[in-house]
Scaffold this active site. Structure first.
Site, PDB file in Angstrom:
ATOM      1  N   GLN A 180       0.818  -1.201   0.000  1.00 17.92           N
ATOM      2  CA  GLN A 180       0.000   0.000   0.000  1.00 17.92           C
ATOM      3  C   GLN A 180       0.858   1.261   0.000  1.00 17.92           C
ATOM      4  OE1 GLN A 180      -2.918   0.809  -0.581  1.00 17.92           O
ATOM      5  NE2 GLN A 180      -4.205  -0.984  -0.285  1.00 17.92           N
TER       6      GLN A 180
ATOM      7  N   CYS B 265      -9.527  -2.569  -4.918  1.00 20.87           N
ATOM      8  CA  CYS B 265      -8.902  -1.329  -5.376  1.00 20.87           C
ATOM      9  C   CYS B 265      -9.618  -0.768  -6.595  1.00 20.87           C
ATOM     10  CB  CYS B 265      -7.419  -1.548  -5.679  1.00 20.87           C
ATOM     11  SG  CYS B 265      -7.091  -2.812  -6.921  1.00 20.87           S
TER      12      CYS B 265
END
Length: 372
Positions: free
Chosen positions: A212, A328
């Site tokens: 991330q 995502c």
């Protein structure tokens, strides 16, 4: 402009009724638009001149805004961006999944600039830059407002080797690591290896693997996953990368299996969750070849393409007590939830959003699902 669409463009209609997606404009604005694509069913364009600006319009800080391929929402305040994420995601679920998200679902966010701890840099001259929008051309950048101060400091100091492209990572605790293709093993061990501290858990990773890019908001995702997962006997973590979620939850479950397509991630998974069965395999293949039934919690965190149809069927066959879907790409999440809902009876217990990438249209979601 009528509303914001998923992807950061404003949506309007042409006189002939076709939808037109307009970059650089905001909801409620009146703009002079130049069409860049004129298709049979829709059109795309850009705002050449704003005739009636929104109260939420903001002056971009970046001198390369509109040219660099990184940011596309810097002309809007963070307040507007967060609301645009909400309305566009809700519209996706209404349109594609024929469902409403829970009222008042929470969006987690952090600071609008100086947050991005991971980047891909391209060599230009004796410095670095980013590629232009829809182009291979490179814009030289000595400072980027969305990057962390530590990465910007390293850029200014020209602290990286002279290679064509470089992936750089700031672990938030004083270590900048980098990776480039063709790195010798000794240099990889010295310069690419890194780790991230999340609460009381240290996660082994390297600059070549996915991780991330917003360490300020990441702990909020961890809290949400831990709350949704609870405790139990058996946890399966699919598309597990370096075993991030399993590492966070390893003390809450007696049996853990992680499955990740990228073989190099297995090294880190074995370091991060020593008691787990860590498997290097495409998730859909592992599901087809193994009995995944009996899991208390199954976590999926697929790429932007979402879950393959075979994986959706295998997950339903495994019938975990709870399914946690981290996405995502809200569009493929809505598509996959439609299949899970209509074909297999899954319902949404909780939904949360994560604004990991302010100034961009990218947005992450967590759905806590259960067969009712």
């Amino acid at each position: 402009m009528e509303r914001m669409a998923q992807g950061g463009d404003a949506l309007s209609h042409l006189e002939d009724g076709r939808i037109c997606f307009v970059s650089g404009a905001l909801t409620g604005e009146l703009a002079e638009v130049v069409l860049s694509q004129d298709k049979k069913d829709y059109a795309k364009g850009f705002a050449k001149k704003i005739l009636k600006p929104s109260e939420f319009r903001s002056d971009p800080l970046c001198p390369f805004y509109g040219k660099c391929g990184g940011c596309s929402l810097e002309h809007a305040t963070l307040e507007f961006q967060l609301e645009a994420y909400r309305t566009s995601v809700e519209e996706l679920f209404r349109r594609f999944a024929k469902t409403e998200l829970p009222a008042g679902w929470k969006i987690h966010s952090g600071k609008p600039y100086g947050y991005r701890n991971r980047a891909r840099l391209v060599r230009i001259g004796n410095g670095w830059g980013f590629r232009e929008t829809q182009s291979h051309r490179v814009i030289p950048v000595s400072h980027c407002n969305v990057l962390t101060p530590a990465i910007n400091k390293a850029l200014a100091a020209k602290a990286f080797p002279n290679v064509p492209e470089l992936s750089v990572f700031d672990n938030g605790n004083g270590k900048i690591s980098y990776y480039y293709n063709g790195m010798a093993p000794a240099e990889f061990e010295k310069s690419a290896m890194n780790s991230v501290q999340i609460g009381d858990v240290q996660i082994s990773m390297d600059s070549a693997c996915f991780f991330q890019s917003n360490l300020e908001v990441l702990p909020e995702l961890v809290k949400s996953v831990k709350k949704a997962a609870g405790t139990g006997e058996y946890l399966i973590d699919l598309f597990s990368g370096v075993g991030f979620f399993a590492a966070i939850l390893q003390n809450d479950f007696k049996k853990i299996v992680t499955v990740e397509r990228e073989p190099k991630a297995l090294f880190h998974a074995n370091r991060n969750i020593s008691k787990a069965l860590n498997v290097s395999s495409p998730a859909e293949d592992w599901l087809a070849q193994n009995d995944a039934s009996g899991a208390d919690v199954l976590i999926v965190d697929p790429p932007r393409t979402g879950l393959p149809p075979s994986a959706l069927e295998a997950i339903a066959k495994a019938n975990p007590k709870k399914l946690i879907y981290v996405s995502c790409d809200p569009a493929t999440l809505a598509r996959d939830f439609k299949s899970l809902s209509e074909n297999f009876g899954y319902k949404i217990l909780n939904a949360e959003g994560f604004a990991f990438y302010p100034q961009t249209p990218h947005f992450e979601m967590l759905l806590e699902l259960k067969r009712l």
